[in-house]
Write an enzyme that holds these catalytic residues in place. Structure first.
Site, PDB file in Angstrom:
ATOM      1  N   THR A 128       6.478  -2.731   9.388  1.00  0.00           N
ATOM      2  CA  THR A 128       5.813  -3.475   8.478  1.00  0.00           C
ATOM      3  C   THR A 128       5.923  -5.017   9.229  1.00  0.00           C
ATOM      4  OG1 THR A 128       5.954  -4.814   6.396  1.00  0.00           O
ATOM      5  CG2 THR A 128       8.115  -3.665   7.375  1.00  0.00           C
ATOM      6  N   ASP A 129       5.031  -5.881   8.724  1.00  0.00           N
ATOM      7  CA  ASP A 129       4.971  -7.287   9.262  1.00  0.00           C
ATOM      8  C   ASP A 129       6.471  -8.087   8.810  1.00  0.00           C
ATOM      9  OD1 ASP A 129       4.569  -7.665   6.464  1.00  0.00           O
ATOM     10  OD2 ASP A 129       2.443  -8.670   6.959  1.00  0.00           O
ATOM     11  N   GLU A 130       7.084  -7.366   7.683  1.00  0.00           N
ATOM     12  CA  GLU A 130       8.171  -8.163   6.992  1.00  0.00           C
ATOM     13  C   GLU A 130       9.251  -8.185   8.073  1.00  0.00           C
ATOM     14  OE1 GLU A 130       9.164  -7.319   2.938  1.00  0.00           O
ATOM     15  OE2 GLU A 130       6.918  -7.332   2.383  1.00  0.00           O
ATOM     16  N   TYR A 154      15.223  -4.627   2.064  1.00  0.00           N
ATOM     17  CA  TYR A 154      13.996  -3.715   2.577  1.00  0.00           C
ATOM     18  C   TYR A 154      13.707  -4.117   3.963  1.00  0.00           C
ATOM     19  CZ  TYR A 154       9.320  -2.367   3.344  1.00  0.00           C
ATOM     20  OH  TYR A 154       8.051  -1.663   3.990  1.00  0.00           O
ATOM     21  N   LYS A 158      13.964  -1.856   7.254  1.00  0.00           N
ATOM     22  CA  LYS A 158      12.810  -1.685   8.371  1.00  0.00           C
ATOM     23  C   LYS A 158      13.084  -2.235   9.741  1.00  0.00           C
ATOM     24  CE  LYS A 158       9.504   0.120   7.353  1.00  0.00           C
ATOM     25  NZ  LYS A 158       9.016   1.662   7.086  1.00  0.00           N
ATOM     26  N   ARG A 277      11.342 -14.620  -6.724  1.00  0.00           N
ATOM     27  CA  ARG A 277      12.046 -13.524  -6.109  1.00  0.00           C
ATOM     28  C   ARG A 277      12.973 -14.108  -5.269  1.00  0.00           C
ATOM     29  NH1 ARG A 277       8.272  -9.550  -2.495  1.00  0.00           N
ATOM     30  NH2 ARG A 277       8.113  -8.264  -4.267  1.00  0.00           N
TER      31      ARG A 277
HETATM   32  P1  NAD Z   1       5.450   4.479  -1.140  1.00  0.00           P
HETATM   33  O1  NAD Z   1       6.806   3.995  -1.566  1.00  0.00           O
HETATM   34  O2  NAD Z   1       4.093   4.421  -1.994  1.00  0.00           O
HETATM   35  O3  NAD Z   1       5.896   5.969  -0.584  1.00  0.00           O
HETATM   36  C1  NAD Z   1       6.781   6.441   0.232  1.00  0.00           C
HETATM   37  C2  NAD Z   1       6.837   7.841   0.180  1.00  0.00           C
HETATM   38  O4  NAD Z   1       8.172   8.230   0.756  1.00  0.00           O
HETATM   39  C3  NAD Z   1       7.068   8.595  -1.176  1.00  0.00           C
HETATM   40  O5  NAD Z   1       6.095   9.790  -1.291  1.00  0.00           O
HETATM   41  C4  NAD Z   1       8.487   9.130  -1.307  1.00  0.00           C
HETATM   42  O6  NAD Z   1       8.625  10.392  -2.061  1.00  0.00           O
HETATM   43  C5  NAD Z   1       8.652   9.373   0.124  1.00  0.00           C
HETATM   44  N1  NAD Z   1      10.325   9.149   0.504  1.00  0.00           N
HETATM   45  C6  NAD Z   1      11.117   8.458   0.245  1.00  0.00           C
HETATM   46  N2  NAD Z   1      12.374   8.655   0.850  1.00  0.00           N
HETATM   47  C7  NAD Z   1      12.223   9.808   1.375  1.00  0.00           C
HETATM   48  C8  NAD Z   1      13.306  10.699   2.219  1.00  0.00           C
HETATM   49  N3  NAD Z   1      14.447  10.406   2.335  1.00  0.00           N
HETATM   50  N4  NAD Z   1      12.543  11.562   2.799  1.00  0.00           N
HETATM   51  C9  NAD Z   1      11.475  12.047   2.702  1.00  0.00           C
HETATM   52  N5  NAD Z   1      10.292  11.390   1.785  1.00  0.00           N
HETATM   53  C10 NAD Z   1      10.905  10.209   1.210  1.00  0.00           C
HETATM   54  O7  NAD Z   1       5.578   3.730   0.217  1.00  0.00           O
HETATM   55  P2  NAD Z   1       4.033   3.006   1.012  1.00  0.00           P
HETATM   56  O8  NAD Z   1       3.730   1.826   0.421  1.00  0.00           O
HETATM   57  O9  NAD Z   1       3.176   4.263   1.194  1.00  0.00           O
HETATM   58  O10 NAD Z   1       4.649   2.743   2.507  1.00  0.00           O
HETATM   59  C11 NAD Z   1       4.661   3.967   3.602  1.00  0.00           C
HETATM   60  C12 NAD Z   1       5.248   3.255   4.676  1.00  0.00           C
HETATM   61  O11 NAD Z   1       4.515   2.138   5.124  1.00  0.00           O
HETATM   62  C13 NAD Z   1       6.712   2.924   4.656  1.00  0.00           C
HETATM   63  O12 NAD Z   1       7.313   2.965   5.692  1.00  0.00           O
HETATM   64  C14 NAD Z   1       6.437   1.246   4.612  1.00  0.00           C
HETATM   65  O13 NAD Z   1       7.606   0.379   4.903  1.00  0.00           O
HETATM   66  C15 NAD Z   1       5.212   0.992   5.367  1.00  0.00           C
HETATM   67  N6  NAD Z   1       4.263  -0.082   5.122  1.00  0.00           N
HETATM   68  C16 NAD Z   1       4.105  -0.321   3.708  1.00  0.00           C
HETATM   69  C17 NAD Z   1       3.111  -1.312   3.456  1.00  0.00           C
HETATM   70  C18 NAD Z   1       2.514  -1.444   2.261  1.00  0.00           C
HETATM   71  O14 NAD Z   1       1.997  -2.738   1.922  1.00  0.00           O
HETATM   72  N7  NAD Z   1       2.761  -0.775   1.293  1.00  0.00           N
HETATM   73  C19 NAD Z   1       2.691  -2.305   4.541  1.00  0.00           C
HETATM   74  C20 NAD Z   1       3.147  -2.099   5.909  1.00  0.00           C
HETATM   75  C21 NAD Z   1       4.277  -0.925   6.226  1.00  0.00           C
HETATM   76  O1  DAU Z   2       3.636  -6.904   4.058  1.00  0.00           O
HETATM   77  C1  DAU Z   2       4.067  -5.726   4.084  1.00  0.00           C
HETATM   78  C2  DAU Z   2       4.717  -5.203   2.740  1.00  0.00           C
HETATM   79  O2  DAU Z   2       3.974  -5.410   1.781  1.00  0.00           O
HETATM   80  C3  DAU Z   2       5.332  -3.772   2.900  1.00  0.00           C
HETATM   81  O3  DAU Z   2       6.159  -3.516   4.043  1.00  0.00           O
HETATM   82  C4  DAU Z   2       6.002  -3.429   1.531  1.00  0.00           C
HETATM   83  O4  DAU Z   2       6.349  -1.934   1.704  1.00  0.00           O
HETATM   84  C5  DAU Z   2       5.176  -3.695   0.469  1.00  0.00           C
HETATM   85  O5  DAU Z   2       5.884  -3.653  -0.935  1.00  0.00           O
HETATM   86  C6  DAU Z   2       4.675  -5.245   0.595  1.00  0.00           C
HETATM   87  O6  DAU Z   2       5.667  -6.158   0.185  1.00  0.00           O
HETATM   88  P1  DAU Z   2       5.420  -7.505  -0.601  1.00  0.00           P
HETATM   89  O7  DAU Z   2       6.914  -7.830  -1.360  1.00  0.00           O
HETATM   90  O8  DAU Z   2       4.777  -8.452   0.005  1.00  0.00           O
HETATM   91  O9  DAU Z   2       4.645  -6.622  -1.770  1.00  0.00           O
HETATM   92  P2  DAU Z   2       4.526  -6.676  -3.369  1.00  0.00           P
HETATM   93  O10 DAU Z   2       3.493  -6.370  -3.832  1.00  0.00           O
HETATM   94  O11 DAU Z   2       5.764  -6.384  -4.001  1.00  0.00           O
HETATM   95  O12 DAU Z   2       4.422  -8.374  -3.536  1.00  0.00           O
HETATM   96  C7  DAU Z   2       3.269  -8.944  -3.124  1.00  0.00           C
HETATM   97  C8  DAU Z   2       3.304 -10.694  -3.459  1.00  0.00           C
HETATM   98  O13 DAU Z   2       3.366 -10.901  -4.729  1.00  0.00           O
HETATM   99  C9  DAU Z   2       4.961 -10.980  -2.987  1.00  0.00           C
HETATM  100  O14 DAU Z   2       4.733 -12.618  -2.667  1.00  0.00           O
HETATM  101  C10 DAU Z   2       5.654 -11.160  -4.590  1.00  0.00           C
HETATM  102  C11 DAU Z   2       4.483 -11.394  -5.427  1.00  0.00           C
HETATM  103  N1  DAU Z   2       4.714 -10.562  -6.765  1.00  0.00           N
HETATM  104  C12 DAU Z   2       4.875  -9.417  -6.772  1.00  0.00           C
HETATM  105  C13 DAU Z   2       5.161  -8.669  -8.073  1.00  0.00           C
HETATM  106  C14 DAU Z   2       5.399  -7.256  -7.974  1.00  0.00           C
HETATM  107  C15 DAU Z   2       4.743 -11.429  -7.883  1.00  0.00           C
HETATM  108  O15 DAU Z   2       4.270 -12.671  -7.946  1.00  0.00           O
HETATM  109  N2  DAU Z   2       4.815 -10.742  -9.095  1.00  0.00           N
HETATM  110  C16 DAU Z   2       4.960  -9.447  -9.111  1.00  0.00           C
HETATM  111  O16 DAU Z   2       5.157  -8.788 -10.307  1.00  0.00           O
END
Ligand code: NAD
Ligand code: DAU
Length: 340
Positions: A128-130, A154, A158, A277
């Site tokens: 992730t970019d984070e 988190y 990562k 947050r």
């Molecule tokens: P998500 O939380 O929707 O899904 C995570 C999945 O992993 C779930 O199906 C869960 O059951 C499974 N899981 C959790 N722990 C496990 C374990 N110990 N063994 C096997 N399975 C397990 O997550 P997502 O948003 O789909 O993200 C997927 C990946 O992409 C993550 O690695 C996250 O860090 C990365 N990522 C997410 C975003 C985003 O915006 N959502 C952006 C960049 C990178």
């Molecule tokens: O940047 C990639 C990441 O994006 C992934 O690695 C993470 O898995 C994914 O959860 C996401 O992280 P963020 O923290 O950026 O996403 P989130 O949707 O939780 O929040 C997006 C922005 O919105 C953040 O600045 C916090 C804000 N927010 C979020 C929630 C849930 C609010 O203002 N109110 C809310 O209730």
């Protein structure tokens, strides 16, 4: 190609499995998922029905369980592993960091060790970019050369995993690639994340909880663009490389929330500013020119069209949304927002 996809029942994993089944008829997928609160078997029920036992297989397992992973690798013998499995929600990592270390750091190491022992020729680690931390308004977008400066449990977990992948590459010549992506949106996203949470709250005509001043910026990417990028990295990426993916769509949270209210026809008076947050990253932006040059990656979706399409998907899948709001979901949400 035989792909072992971990975390395939989550948001991006589900979309990636659908992408593989639709675009690569010669590809077979084994989905390994622990089925945490974020994993939903229903996401792939139609794929299971049509391709179960031929092109699609599922195993419930934990990536941190070495014995289970070894036995699955022996049985399936994949050409590549794509590791999506993770604890992914920043707010949950603030509430309880422990499972983030267990799954994201230890789980990645266990999976890589098993892959190494089994001689799996390709490993794509989804990051992730984070991990790069936070940008000021006038700073250039993150490149792969930026230092890792994570600010939440988190993102620290990562970054820890990314460093372990790097160490495996350098020490053992492990055939891994890391991809780092910005904020995804699209179908099947769990409604604890900003976009589906705000869609769901707008329909309920509840309060839309915006953290702090709402001016934090994220670079939004449609999940299909992310899946396309990962597919390119998997099939044509250089061993040991790191690739950034972004969506060319920096938006402030408040602008995203207002756009959702406009699309749902609900009033802006539903917006409620709540306590920020802790450690809230101000801005993310991705420079994906390396992926553009080496993989031919470029995002195809515009944010405004992608958001409207996403809203339509949730409209057509209200049952899915209701289903995932289980007891565990409600428990975390009421505790977290109750404290705000
Ligand atoms: P998500 O939380 O929707 O899904 C995570 C999945 O992993 C779930 O199906 C869960 O059951 C499974 N899981 C959790 N722990 C496990 C374990 N110990 N063994 C096997 N399975 C397990 O997550 P997502 O948003 O789909 O993200 C997927 C990946 O992409 C993550 O690695 C996250 O860090 C990365 N990522 C997410 C975003 C985003 O915006 N959502 C952006 C960049 C990178
Ligand atoms: O940047 C990639 C990441 O994006 C992934 O690695 C993470 O898995 C994914 O959860 C996401 O992280 P963020 O923290 O950026 O996403 P989130 O949707 O939780 O929040 C997006 C922005 O919105 C953040 O600045 C916090 C804000 N927010 C979020 C929630 C849930 C609010 O203002 N109110 C809310 O209730």
């Amino acid at each position: 190609m035989r792909l072992l996809i971990t975390g395939g029942c989550g948001f991006i994993g589900t979309n990636f499995i659908r992408y593989q089944i639709a675009n690569h008829p010669q590809t077979t997928v084994l989905n390994l998922d622990k089925l945490t609160y974020a994993g939903n078997l229903l996401n792939l029920a139609d794929i299971e029905k049509e391709h179960g036992g031929t092109r699609y297989f599922f195993e419930k397992a934990d990536i941190a369980d070495a014995t289970a992973v070894q036995s699955i690798l022996k049985k399936f013998s994949p050409d590549a592993i794509i590791n999506f499995a993770a604890e992914s929600h920043v707010d949950r990592s603030i509430s309880d960091p422990a499972p983030f270390v267990t799954t994201n750091v230890l789980g990645t190491q266990v999976l890589m060790q098993a892959a190494r022992d089994a001689g799996i020729p390709r490993f794509v680690h989804i990051s992730t970019d984070e991990v790069y931390g936070s940008l000021k308004a006038d700073e250039p977008a993150f490149t792969e050369q930026n230092p890792l400066l994570p600010n939440s449990p988190y993102s620290a977990s990562k970054a820890g995993a990314d460093l372990m992948v790097r160490a495996f590459v350098e020490t053992f010549g492990f055939p891994a690639i890391i991809t780092r992506c910005s904020n995804n949106y699209g179908p099947y996203q769990f409604p604890e994340k900003l976009i589906p949470l705000m869609i769901s709250k707008a329909w309920e005509e509840g309060n839309l909880p915006v953290y702090g001043d709402g001016l934090n910026i994220r670079d939004w990417i449609h999940v299909e663009d992310h899946c396309h990028g990962i597919d390119l990295a998997l099939r044509t990426g250089k061993e040991g490389a790191i690739y950034n993916f972004g969506g060319n769509a920096e938006r402030s949270n408040i602008d995203v929330v207002k756009a959702i209210l406009k699309l749902t026809g609900k009033p802006e008076s539903l917006i409620t500013y709540v306590k920020d947050r802790p450690g809230h990253d101000k801005r993310y932006a991705m420079d994906y020119s390396l992926a553009q040059r080496e993989l031919g990656y470029t995002p195809a979706h515009s944010f405004e069209q992608g958001l409207a399409d996403t809203l339509k998907w949730y409209e057509n899948n209200k049952e899915w949304l209701d289903n995932v709001k289980s007891g565990a979901y409600m428990e975390f949400m009421s505790r977290w927002y109750g404290e705000r």
